[in-house]
Design an enzyme around this catalytic site. Sequence first.
Site, PDB file in Angstrom:
ATOM      1  N   GLU A  14      -4.623  -3.506  -6.880  1.00 34.07           N
ATOM      2  CA  GLU A  14      -4.665  -2.192  -7.453  1.00 34.07           C
ATOM      3  C   GLU A  14      -4.819  -1.186  -6.771  1.00 34.07           C
ATOM      4  OE1 GLU A  14      -5.079  -1.312 -11.146  1.00 34.07           O
ATOM      5  OE2 GLU A  14      -4.167  -3.050 -11.883  1.00 34.07           O
TER       6      GLU A  14
ATOM      7  N   THR B  17      -5.551  -1.734  -1.875  1.00 33.12           N
ATOM      8  CA  THR B  17      -7.109  -2.169  -1.077  1.00 33.12           C
ATOM      9  C   THR B  17      -7.759  -1.377  -1.277  1.00 33.12           C
ATOM     10  OG1 THR B  17      -6.205  -1.300   0.562  1.00 33.12           O
ATOM     11  CG2 THR B  17      -5.047  -3.600  -0.349  1.00 33.12           C
TER      12      THR B  17
ATOM     13  N   SER C 280       1.058  -1.333   0.343  1.00 31.76           N
ATOM     14  CA  SER C 280      -0.155   0.390   0.000  1.00 31.76           C
ATOM     15  C   SER C 280       0.826   1.275  -0.210  1.00 31.76           C
ATOM     16  CB  SER C 280      -0.906  -0.242   0.945  1.00 31.76           C
ATOM     17  OG  SER C 280      -1.853  -0.729   1.126  1.00 31.76           O
TER      18      SER C 280
ATOM     19  N   GLN D 292     -24.689 -18.757  -0.389  1.00 29.85           N
ATOM     20  CA  GLN D 292     -26.183 -18.403   0.721  1.00 29.85           C
ATOM     21  C   GLN D 292     -27.408 -18.606  -0.235  1.00 29.85           C
ATOM     22  OE1 GLN D 292     -25.473 -18.340   3.713  1.00 29.85           O
ATOM     23  NE2 GLN D 292     -27.404 -19.372   4.142  1.00 29.85           N
TER      24      GLN D 292
END
Length: 379
Positions: free
Chosen positions: A363, A365, A132, A336
């Site tokens: 690309e 976080t 990052s 689900q």
Amino acid sequence: MIDFSLSEQQKSFQKTARDFAQREIAPVALDYDKNPRFPGDIIQKAHAAGLMNLTCPTQYGGHGIGLVDSSIINEEMNAACGAISGMIGINSLACGPIVVGASHEQKLKFLLPLGQAGKTASFGLTEREAGSDAGSLKTRAKKEGDHYVLNGAKCFITNASHAALYTIFATLDPSKGTKGICGFIVPRDTAGLSIGKVEDKMGQRALNVAEILLENAIVPRENLIGNEGEGFKWAMEALDEGRVNIATVGLGIARAAFECALSYAKTRVQFGKAIGTFQALNFMLADMAAAVESARLLTWYAGSLADHHKRFSREAAQAKFYATDAAMKVSTDAVQVHGGYGYTKEFMVEKLMRDAKLTQIYEGTNQVNRVVAGGWLVR
């Protein structure tokens, strides 16, 4: 009056991409997930079909279309398989710094052959200790006469094992922070460049991700992108477009998961009724549809700003974090809806859920993209 209908040309783009994706990608997506490998044949077919190098200018071997049009195409491709489509579309990011920062001569030398031959490239920014915080990268560039010597290692680099060339970012002087970073065009056959660890990933398993090792790699002065100290700028500009592309990846995955869930909910019968008619699931489906359509609109909006040559950094970051969060939520809900079946590898939704997770990470976080978007709001 805002008109969200597609032009005839955009409908043609969409149909070409959808037909290709359903014919060449979707039937093999689960197999490539179970047995990850380089989709070379599919990449060459995509190149022949005009589905690579979409935004690269035509004079340099691309198709020269805008981000909205490329998003329309890439949504169809990624709805079939995010990993295979990622390998097809990697040049958009990898060549981005060359498109925005290189000279005309460099573009002709490096982009044109790449585009004509259907070869692929890689974007080399991330490092083990500079994810990052990309500006703190440690890969060094030392100027010696008419060339630079590069030393360091890049990690989590998409397509690293198969790229014909790399855009590599290295610093001349770490004390200068981002102002010391340079961008270089590094051909695959450069002495001192090698491939390290290939990552074994949770999802997007056909997407090759590996280390790039640089040991006294000699790069000619003429392969410097722009001027010394401009590399971080070129990387960030490329990532703006890249974030719109990743938003489209998330959109494609979310749409595919929703379509799987809707189809299943209409045909799965319990208590004598299709399960989609029960309010609990019906509300889930409504939320999923809204998430997909909202993600598409944010993505197109960011792309439209870019196409009109307006600043779109905030909107690209917003589209990226929203669309990929939507992909994670919609794919989880799709599992689900399928119940126990959704947790098995026989059903596509299990793969889509694993694939979606990566979109929240690469690309930038989604937390970093919120930092980017929020930063622009208070400037």
